[in-house]
Enzyme design. Structure first.
Site, PDB file in Angstrom:
ATOM      1  N   ASP A 189      11.534  -9.986  22.645  1.00 42.17           N
ATOM      2  CA  ASP A 189      10.578  -9.987  23.909  1.00 42.17           C
ATOM      3  C   ASP A 189      10.448  -8.624  24.388  1.00 42.17           C
ATOM      4  O   ASP A 189       9.508  -9.002  24.903  1.00 42.17           O
ATOM      5  CB  ASP A 189      10.292 -11.294  24.307  1.00 42.17           C
ATOM      6  CG  ASP A 189      10.240 -12.322  23.634  1.00 42.17           C
ATOM      7  OD1 ASP A 189       9.348 -12.643  22.625  1.00 42.17           O
ATOM      8  OD2 ASP A 189      10.564 -13.293  24.386  1.00 42.17           O
ATOM      9  N   GLU A 228     -18.274  25.082  -7.831  1.00 41.51           N
ATOM     10  CA  GLU A 228     -18.222  25.177  -9.618  1.00 41.51           C
ATOM     11  C   GLU A 228     -19.614  24.427 -10.409  1.00 41.51           C
ATOM     12  O   GLU A 228     -19.907  22.789  -9.478  1.00 41.51           O
ATOM     13  CB  GLU A 228     -17.313  24.519 -10.118  1.00 41.51           C
ATOM     14  CG  GLU A 228     -16.114  25.722 -10.072  1.00 41.51           C
ATOM     15  CD  GLU A 228     -15.287  25.733 -10.628  1.00 41.51           C
ATOM     16  OE1 GLU A 228     -15.436  25.016 -12.335  1.00 41.51           O
ATOM     17  OE2 GLU A 228     -13.762  25.617 -10.193  1.00 41.51           O
ATOM     18  N   ARG A 265      -9.685  17.612 -12.257  1.00 49.54           N
ATOM     19  CA  ARG A 265      -8.543  17.353 -12.089  1.00 49.54           C
ATOM     20  C   ARG A 265      -9.004  16.037 -11.911  1.00 49.54           C
ATOM     21  O   ARG A 265      -9.240  15.098 -11.973  1.00 49.54           O
ATOM     22  CB  ARG A 265      -8.051  17.720 -10.290  1.00 49.54           C
ATOM     23  CG  ARG A 265      -8.046  18.966 -10.362  1.00 49.54           C
ATOM     24  CD  ARG A 265      -6.855  19.895 -10.246  1.00 49.54           C
ATOM     25  NE  ARG A 265      -6.539  21.007 -10.005  1.00 49.54           N
ATOM     26  CZ  ARG A 265      -5.417  21.770 -10.258  1.00 49.54           C
ATOM     27  NH1 ARG A 265      -4.141  21.224 -10.819  1.00 49.54           N
ATOM     28  NH2 ARG A 265      -5.304  23.217  -9.866  1.00 49.54           N
ATOM     29  N   ILE A 318      15.823 -16.422  15.719  1.00 50.16           N
ATOM     30  CA  ILE A 318      16.117 -15.313  15.694  1.00 50.16           C
ATOM     31  C   ILE A 318      16.372 -14.191  15.049  1.00 50.16           C
ATOM     32  O   ILE A 318      17.563 -14.551  14.214  1.00 50.16           O
ATOM     33  CB  ILE A 318      17.148 -15.067  16.802  1.00 50.16           C
ATOM     34  CG1 ILE A 318      16.814 -15.665  18.197  1.00 50.16           C
ATOM     35  CG2 ILE A 318      17.512 -13.618  17.833  1.00 50.16           C
ATOM     36  CD1 ILE A 318      17.249 -15.762  19.483  1.00 50.16           C
ATOM     37  N   LEU A 319      15.776 -13.253  14.507  1.00 54.16           N
ATOM     38  CA  LEU A 319      16.217 -12.226  13.623  1.00 54.16           C
ATOM     39  C   LEU A 319      17.138 -11.204  13.814  1.00 54.16           C
ATOM     40  O   LEU A 319      17.173 -11.060  14.931  1.00 54.16           O
ATOM     41  CB  LEU A 319      14.553 -11.951  13.379  1.00 54.16           C
ATOM     42  CG  LEU A 319      13.611 -13.051  12.489  1.00 54.16           C
ATOM     43  CD1 LEU A 319      12.794 -12.052  12.592  1.00 54.16           C
ATOM     44  CD2 LEU A 319      14.289 -13.374  10.809  1.00 54.16           C
ATOM     45  N   GLU A 339      -4.276 -17.202  21.429  1.00 54.77           N
ATOM     46  CA  GLU A 339      -3.326 -16.223  20.984  1.00 54.77           C
ATOM     47  C   GLU A 339      -3.669 -16.303  19.381  1.00 54.77           C
ATOM     48  O   GLU A 339      -4.021 -15.708  18.979  1.00 54.77           O
ATOM     49  CB  GLU A 339      -2.240 -17.528  20.450  1.00 54.77           C
ATOM     50  CG  GLU A 339      -1.049 -17.755  21.199  1.00 54.77           C
ATOM     51  CD  GLU A 339       0.340 -18.604  21.289  1.00 54.77           C
ATOM     52  OE1 GLU A 339       0.560 -18.935  20.290  1.00 54.77           O
ATOM     53  OE2 GLU A 339       1.738 -18.329  22.143  1.00 54.77           O
ATOM     54  N   HIS A 370       3.845 -13.881  21.535  1.00 55.16           N
ATOM     55  CA  HIS A 370       4.460 -14.002  22.693  1.00 55.16           C
ATOM     56  C   HIS A 370       3.696 -15.257  24.117  1.00 55.16           C
ATOM     57  O   HIS A 370       2.743 -14.459  24.363  1.00 55.16           O
ATOM     58  CB  HIS A 370       5.645 -13.804  23.759  1.00 55.16           C
ATOM     59  CG  HIS A 370       6.869 -14.016  24.379  1.00 55.16           C
ATOM     60  ND1 HIS A 370       7.451 -14.825  23.927  1.00 55.16           N
ATOM     61  CD2 HIS A 370       5.976 -13.965  26.260  1.00 55.16           C
ATOM     62  CE1 HIS A 370       7.959 -15.211  25.363  1.00 55.16           C
ATOM     63  NE2 HIS A 370       7.317 -14.039  26.384  1.00 55.16           N
ATOM     64  N   GLU A 404     -16.587  31.704 -16.500  1.00 53.35           N
ATOM     65  CA  GLU A 404     -16.727  30.950 -17.864  1.00 53.35           C
ATOM     66  C   GLU A 404     -17.901  31.014 -18.478  1.00 53.35           C
ATOM     67  O   GLU A 404     -18.827  30.324 -18.055  1.00 53.35           O
ATOM     68  CB  GLU A 404     -15.256  30.020 -18.319  1.00 53.35           C
ATOM     69  CG  GLU A 404     -16.461  29.195 -18.370  1.00 53.35           C
ATOM     70  CD  GLU A 404     -15.121  27.942 -18.391  1.00 53.35           C
ATOM     71  OE1 GLU A 404     -14.076  28.298 -19.012  1.00 53.35           O
ATOM     72  OE2 GLU A 404     -15.065  26.810 -18.593  1.00 53.35           O
ATOM     73  N   SER A 456      -0.146 -23.295  13.776  1.00 52.83           N
ATOM     74  CA  SER A 456      -1.727 -23.091  14.403  1.00 52.83           C
ATOM     75  C   SER A 456      -2.386 -21.712  14.347  1.00 52.83           C
ATOM     76  O   SER A 456      -3.129 -21.453  13.781  1.00 52.83           O
ATOM     77  CB  SER A 456      -2.019 -23.486  15.585  1.00 52.83           C
ATOM     78  OG  SER A 456      -1.630 -23.068  16.796  1.00 52.83           O
TER      79      SER A 456
END
Length: 1367
Positions: A1311, A196, A219, A1258-1259, A1340, A1275, A287, A1177
């Site tokens: 792990d 348009e 919109r 440990i969760l 790490e 790990h 239009e 760390s």
């Protein structure tokens, strides 16, 4: 001066008033009812105490206030006949009659009108019964999915349904009078496909004057999703409609409408708005509107150059034919982004305080038009409607304007604000991209130059040369070099010392530029370097050049190189390569600077000067110069400018009738062929090249402090040019002696009675070595005043001439001396085994035998480069400390690609005015780069060139020398095979290539270096981000080279990935990279999205996040990664066969990955919580990574939780201003209770991802389940090996030679979760648990941030099967 009344109060009317008040014919712009914002305009007033619906009262008020023209904004006033009432009262009105307004107010009538006058439109049918409408929708022979309320519905009475069911529902809604009487008649239209476009035009009864096409966004939400609105933004001009289509709209839509209205007797003077659909079958009319569009008006009128009042009055009076074709701002786009209140479009929220309006309004790049605002009692702007305001930005480029307008919505803020971030993006595909060539850098011209100079370079080849110009470094095999010793034997060098020198040509280049004579200046460049190297007794071996310019003219550069090649042949010195730097923002077109580098070789026991052997009575021999040579030209130019002569005038001092320019451009004399045979006889005690500093400063460089020389000016001929300069500049004798060579280009010191020098043509015995008395000068020149006066006499005209000195010409010798003293300790800090002497000698000395590493068949690898327009950024921000690191990096990374370990470095520093503190900072950076590379800063050249550079501008060139064994030269193309792996090392950012393009992008989007970079991870400005130093890869790569497994290295420098990787491949092989595993950094996504840099151009120009590439056999992948541990290296691709006609680089998924980066730039960062139990760390590594832009992490650490108080990790978080909590497990009776507390806190902090960084608990499965796919852990082993807490001990006991770390999703077991990232760490023979643990910990710090980036950025996720899934 005329008074005008504008009817309306919205953003459209604000824009109309704003534009009208700019007319010189307008006195006052009244607004009814107007707004607070309109009242702020200089010529605006609010028409008070008037009823907007009482047209008769408005007419009376207009007559009373002498209103020349009424401009009607809203469609409902027009539909209700305001124009008819005003016209009857004799008041001119811009807007159609009531009948004319039907074209918008009655869509049923409008569609019939289009049919009557054959205006292209969609098929349709009108209904008053919703059930009939729904039946038609279901049975129509076309897609009857567009449902319109026939009457006025404030722009919201059109529903484009996705399917029949939705269309039927829409017909029911409209028929239920949701929009009042507007829904009495429902129009069902054919669904057209296409884009348009809004085409508005001024029209009267005969004529059409089109405005620029625009595109509205109806919109509420991005990607055209959400509810329909009055318009959430617009842009202009819209490139989606072609010129031919616009001409069609003008003739077949607008003009037909005007003709049809006239034929039907309908008065129409105003704006005719055609909403067009660009269908595959041509434009069709959706239009008509009878007024200016909102928000199109707000982006169209700022582009209009015409006086709006004049156009409107002509329209209203049927005189539009007197208005020529409308004029608009050239090469300019406007984008407006609407900000709406909470609840819009269904409701609106009023009274919210708006902040930031003043900030945007004060910026000349923006306009703000208010749609629904008020001022409260505290004079603060507040919301007062659905659509609140529109931020409009103008820029040369559409994308730039869009980004500016969108970014303004982050500055203007109020509670609940809604706005779209994709306004104008549909048109981006039509918007031209910015290329490197657009920024002034022509890669094709550079390649053309390379092809032209290759034969010139080949013509200089001598024994020792390997390969040709085009490699990363120039290669020279020392074993191939022989010489004839004093006994007449041809021998190799037994104890070789490499002698290196660098120099430029100074402001002699200004003469070449002015005369456009470039064929001899290259001879000067070689001579200045070779003559210096010769002074240490060295035979020149190889030469490199650095050519910098504003715009590369290939024929000119080829002429310069031709001169270089001529001098190299004369010196038996191979031209091994060079660097051509096109820097449009640093140099004017037609301007060049040159730097050269020469390396020579001498036996250690034959190094000159032999200061201990110089004695009183030794003779001083002079070799004549060819004229000025290449020093003192700033003074020459200063004197010449004062005379009024032209360079094309005959020079009165010329002995051959040459012009001034030709005389000044006489090349510097090369002394190698004369002097080297004499050196082979081993009688020469010292040599002094009479260069910058003249006779009185260069001869002392070869003398012990207790001795001097006494020379007599009568014994040599002082060329006439020096007499002319002395006379015209009234230059003092001492100034002449310390600035110019005065006719002597080289000094030799030989034993008394030595006569071998007599074999050199024109050599003169000019004096002797003498004892130096006290503080007397080391050089005493007898009879110089008389001799100079005599040759000056012809040009003395008796007039008083002001004394001109070298310093007055812009060259400060004392500043240069101060700099040397400043940088000596920095250079000394870079010393390594092999270095002889210190800065200050004619050449830098490096003895191979002193190296700890023994080279049996040494190959010299030479490289040169600059820093490009990155320097411009440093200079603009006055941050000079790191560009020296860039300089070293660009050179040493190149020679590394040939398998060489860097040994030495020389720099060239050219400036307009030598600022000692600035230059010292630059050299400090060079020294730091040398320390990182373990190479010695042997010396350099500082060239102060007023007139060549502005006072605050400098350029840099660097020259690196490295060594490798002949049998270890890279690349080993013949050994590269299909299936070999490609390992990439990350870059630190953009490095030092493509900065001209980046600066062009910034210029295009009107951004300053001081502005905050939207891609920055830590809110640094553009300048700070762009000045991040180029990464030096020496210490990371050398261990990999020691393995012997590396087949090729490619430094991703100028030419980007696209050109640099193929440089090391045989033609039948191709590198296939996987874009998904490359960390394409945010700046590159910013360049493509905001900067319109094409993705292929991105690959051709930038490193895209990969700074260095290695190629090796697949079976050696693990060994190489082991040697590269800690570098961030990873496998990014493989070698495949080259397809016929195919390029030698393929990056799979590149476009997709870049687009993902583009999206991340506008995506909110993931909120990360970190659980710790100790020193933290890994927490620190995550903090640093999330704040490091080059990591490209769409995440931020928002909270840290520890189960222990007083741990150092909490202190780390505090220093980083990250909130913390201590939740001790000791305070909870069960694990579940503790984990519930953790969960509650994480939820309270709105955490989205959880990282376990040394969390020693440990969760529970319940906690893990709640955070599944959003919980990651690290790990210290290469899982699935060695799970649990004794991983390092088990790794040592296993006998494995590698260990490492693993980042994984956490599941209910220990792990066992899906692996995200692993980093390899070698296990050494003498490793203990402690030493291995320490190295794993460092790995790490690389792995954890990498994994978090992959998860937070949405690159990987945990699948329903519990596996890592790449997205």
């Amino acid at each position: 001066m005329k008074n005008i009344l504008v009817i309306g109060s919205g953003g459209r009317e604000h824009a109309i008033c704003w534009k009208l008040q700019q007319s010189k014919n307008v006195s006052t712009v009244y607004a009814l009812p107007g707004s607070h914002a309109i009242a702020q305009l200089e010529k605006a007033k609010i028409a008070e105490d008037l009823n907007l619906k009482d047209f008769q009262s408005i007419a009376a008020w207009c007559l009373k206030n002498k209103i020349e023209l009424v401009v009607v904004g809203p469609e409902d006033s027009l539909a209700n006949g305001i124009t008819d009432v005003l016209n009857e009262a004799g008041i001119k009105c811009f807007g159609p009659s009531k009948k004319g307004a039907q074209i918008e107010a009655n869509k049923d009538w409008s569609k019939a009108f289009m049919e009557r006058h054959e205006i292209p439109t969609a098929q349709y049918k009108s209904f008053t019964n919703p059930d009939e409408a729904k039946n038609f929708i279901k049975t129509a022979p076309f897609q009857a999915l567009v449902v319109k309320a026939s009457g006025l519905a404030a722009g919201k009475g059109v529903i484009v349904a996705k399917n029949v069911e939705e269309a039927c529902t829409a017909a029911e809604i409209l028929g239920s009078h949701k929009f009042g009487n507007a829904g009495d008649v429902v129009v069902i239209e054919e669904l057209l496909s296409g884009e348009e476009v809004s085409v508005l035009a001024f029209v009267d009864s005969e004529n059409v004057r089109m405005l620029l096409p625009a595109q509205d966004h109806k919109r509420l939400k991005d990607n055209d999703e959400g509810l329909n609105t009055g318009g959430m933004g617009a842009y202009c001009p819209c490139p989606l409609i072609s010129k031919a289509e616009l001409e069609f709209v003008q003739s077949q839509v607008l003009q037909k409408a005007v003709d049809g209205l006239r034929k039907e007797g309908i008065k129409y003077n105003g704006i005719l708005y055609a909403g067009m659909m660009l269908t595959p079958n041509g434009p069709k009319t959706l239009e008509f509107n009878c007024r200016f569009g909102d928000p199109e008006t707000q982006v169209i009128l700022p582009l209009l150059e015409h006086d709006l009042f004049n156009v409107m009055i002509a329209t209203a009076t049927n005189q539009l034919n007197t208005i020529d074709e409308l004029k608009f701002k050239e090469n300019c786009s406007a984008v407006g982004v609407v900000m709406a209140s909470k609840g819009y479009p269904e409701t609106s929220t009023k009274g919210c305080i708006i902040k930031g309006i003043e900030t945007i309004s004060s910026n000349q790049l923006y306009l703000i038009f208010h749609s629904g605002t008020l001022k409260n009692s505290d004079n603060e702007w507040t919301t007062n409607g659905g659509r609140v305001l529109i931020n409009v930005a103008l820029a040369q480029d559409l994308i730039v304007a869009a980004n500016l307008a969108t970014s303004a919505c982050d500055v203007v803020v109020f509670d609940g604000s809604q706005f779209r971030r994709d306004i104008a993006k549909k048109a981006f595909k039509c918007s031209s991209t910015i290329s490197y060539k657009d920024s002034g850098v022509d890669i094709e011209a550079g390649e053309s130059l390379v092809q032209r100079i290759k034969p010139l370079a080949r013509g200089t080849n001598r024994s020792g040369v390997i390969g040709e110009v085009g490699s990363f470094g120039g290669l020279f095999r020392l074993k191939d070099v022989t010489f004839v010793n004093r006994e007449g034997e041809e021998v190799n060098y037994k104890d070789p010392v490499l002698v290196q020198g660098t120099d430029g040509v100074g402001t002699k280049l200004k003469i070449a530029e002015a005369m456009n004579i470039w064929d001899t200046i290259g001879i000067d460049l070689v001579a200045m370097c070779v003559n210096d190297v010769l002074c240490n007794g060295a035979e020149p071996l190889a030469f490199l050049d650095y050519i910098a310019c504003g715009r590369l003219d290939v024929p000119t550069a080829a002429l310069i190189v031709k001169g270089i090649s001529i001098a190299c042949r004369e010196s038996n010195c191979a031209l091994l390569g060079g660097e051509t730097a096109e820097m449009p923002s640093m140099y004017r077109p037609g301007t060049y600077d040159l730097a050269g580098y020469c390396v020579g070789v001498v036996e250690n026991d034959l190094i000159l000067p032999k200061m201990n052997d110089i004695h009183v009575g030794d003779i001083v021999i002079a070799l004549p110069s060819s004229g000025l040579h290449s020093n003192g030209f700033s003074l020459v130019n200063k004197i010449f400018e004062s005379t009024g002569f032209k360079l094309s005038d005959p020079a009165p001092f010329s002995e051959s009738g040459k012009t001034f320019g030709r005389e000044f451009l006489t090349p510097t004399k090369l002394y190698m062929s004369d002097v080297l045979p004499l050196l082979r006889r081993e009688n020469v005690k010292a040599l002094a090249h009479i260069t910058g500093g003249g006779l009185v400063e260069n001869i002392p460089r070869i003398l012990p402090p207790e001795l001097g020389v006494q020379i007599d000016a009568i014994t040599w001929k002082i060329p006439p040019v020096f007499g002319w300069l002395a006379a015209k500049g009234n230059v003092e004798d001492q100034e002449m002696l310390k600035t110019f060579n005065c006719g002597i280009g080289m000094i030799l010191i030989l034993p008394r009675g030595e006569i071998d020098w007599e074999s050199i043509s024109d050599a003169k015995l000019i004096g002797n070595v003498v004892n130096r008395d006290g503080d007397l000068p080391q050089v005493i020149v007898k009879n110089f005043t008389n001799c100079l006066s005599k040759i000056s006499e012809p040009w003395k005209d008796g007039k008083s001439v002001k004394i001109i000195s070298y310093k007055q010409s812009g060259v400060d010798i004392q500043a240069g001396n101060s700099l040397v003293q400043n940088i000596k300790p920095h250079a000394k800090s870079t010393n390594r085994d092999g270095v002889l002497g210190s800065i200050g000698s004619f050449g830098g000395l490096f003895r191979l035998r002193d190296l700890k590493k023994v080279y049996n068949d040494p190959v010299l690898v030479l490289g040169t480069d600059g820093v490009g327009t990155k320097l411009k950024i440093a200079q603009q921000l006055e941050k000079h400390e790191t560009v020296g690191i860039d300089l070293v990096a660009m050179c040493v990374n190149d020679i590394l690609c040939n398998g060489a370990e860097p040994m030495t470095f020389l720099d060239y520093f050219a400036c307009g005015k030598l600022k000692v503190d600035v230059a010292t900072n630059v050299v400090c950076g060079i020294a730091e780069g040398c320390r990182q590379s373990k190479c010695a800063l042997l010396g350099g050249e500082t060239a102060e060139m007023p007139g060549m550079y502005d006072p605050n501008v400098y350029d840099l060139a660097g020259f690196a020398l490295g060594l490798t064994e002949f049998n270890k030269i890279l690349p080993k193309r013949d050994s590269i095979n299909v299936g070999d792996v490609i390992i990439g090392l990350p870059s630190s950012g953009i490095h030092s290539n493509g900065l001209s393009l980046v600066r062009k992008v910034l210029e295009t989007i009107y951004r300053k270096l001081e502005d905050i970079a939207p891609f920055s991870a830590s809110e640094k400005n553009f300048g700070e981000e762009l000045l991040v130093p180029t990464k030096i890869y020496i210490q990371q790569i050398l261990p990999a080279l020691e393995t012997g497994f590396v087949k090729a290295l490619a430094h991703i420098t100028g030419g980007g990935l696209w050109e640099n990787i193929p440089r090391v491949l045989p033609h039948h092989l191709t590198a296939e990279l996987n874009g998904k595993v490359i960390n394409i950094q945010p700046i590159f996504g910013w360049l493509t999205s905001v900067g319109k840099v094409d993705k292929l151009e991105l690959m051709k120009t930038f490193n895209c996040g990969v700074g260095m590439v290695l190629i090796a056999s697949a079976e050696n992948e693990m060994a190489l990664l082991k040697s590269l541990h800690g570098s961030g290296a990873s496998v990014i691709g493989k070698i495949i066969p080259t397809k016929p006609g195919g390029h030698q680089l393929i990056i799979r998924h590149f476009a997709t990955c870049v687009e993902r980066i583009e999206r991340l730039l506008t995506t909110s960062k993931k909120r990360v919580g970190v659980l710790i139990s100790g020193s933290g760390s890994n927490l620190q590594a995550l903090i640093d990574a999330t704040r490091e832009t080059s990591m490209g992490m769409c995440s931020e650490i928002v909270h840290v939780i520890s189960n222990r108080s007083e741990v150092y990790g909490l202190e780390r978080a505090k220093k980083a201003n990250i909130p913390t909590s201590v939740i001790s497990n000791k305070n909870y009776s069960t694990r579940n209770e503790f984990d519930e507390a953790l969960h509650a806190e994480l939820v309270r902090q709105n955490v989205e991802i959880v990282c376990l960084a040394g969390f020693m608990r440990i969760l529970t499965p319940e906690f893990v389940q709640k955070w599944k796919g959003r919980l990651i852990n690290i790990h210290p082993s290469l899982l699935p090996k060695f799970k649990g807490i004794h991983a390092q001990k088990e790794a040592l006991e296993s006998g494995d030679d590698v260990s490492g770390c693993t980042v994984h999703f956490v599941d209910e077991n220990v792990d066992t979760g899906a692996i995200i990232v692993q980093e390899i760490v070698p296990i050494l023979k003498d490793d203990s648990i402690e030493s291995l643990s320490a190295r794993i910990l460092k790995s790490e710090h690389i792995a954890f941030p990498k994994a978090l980036r992959l998860v937070a950025n949405g690159y990987v996720k945990l699948s329903g099967k519990g596996e890592t899934e790449w997205i």
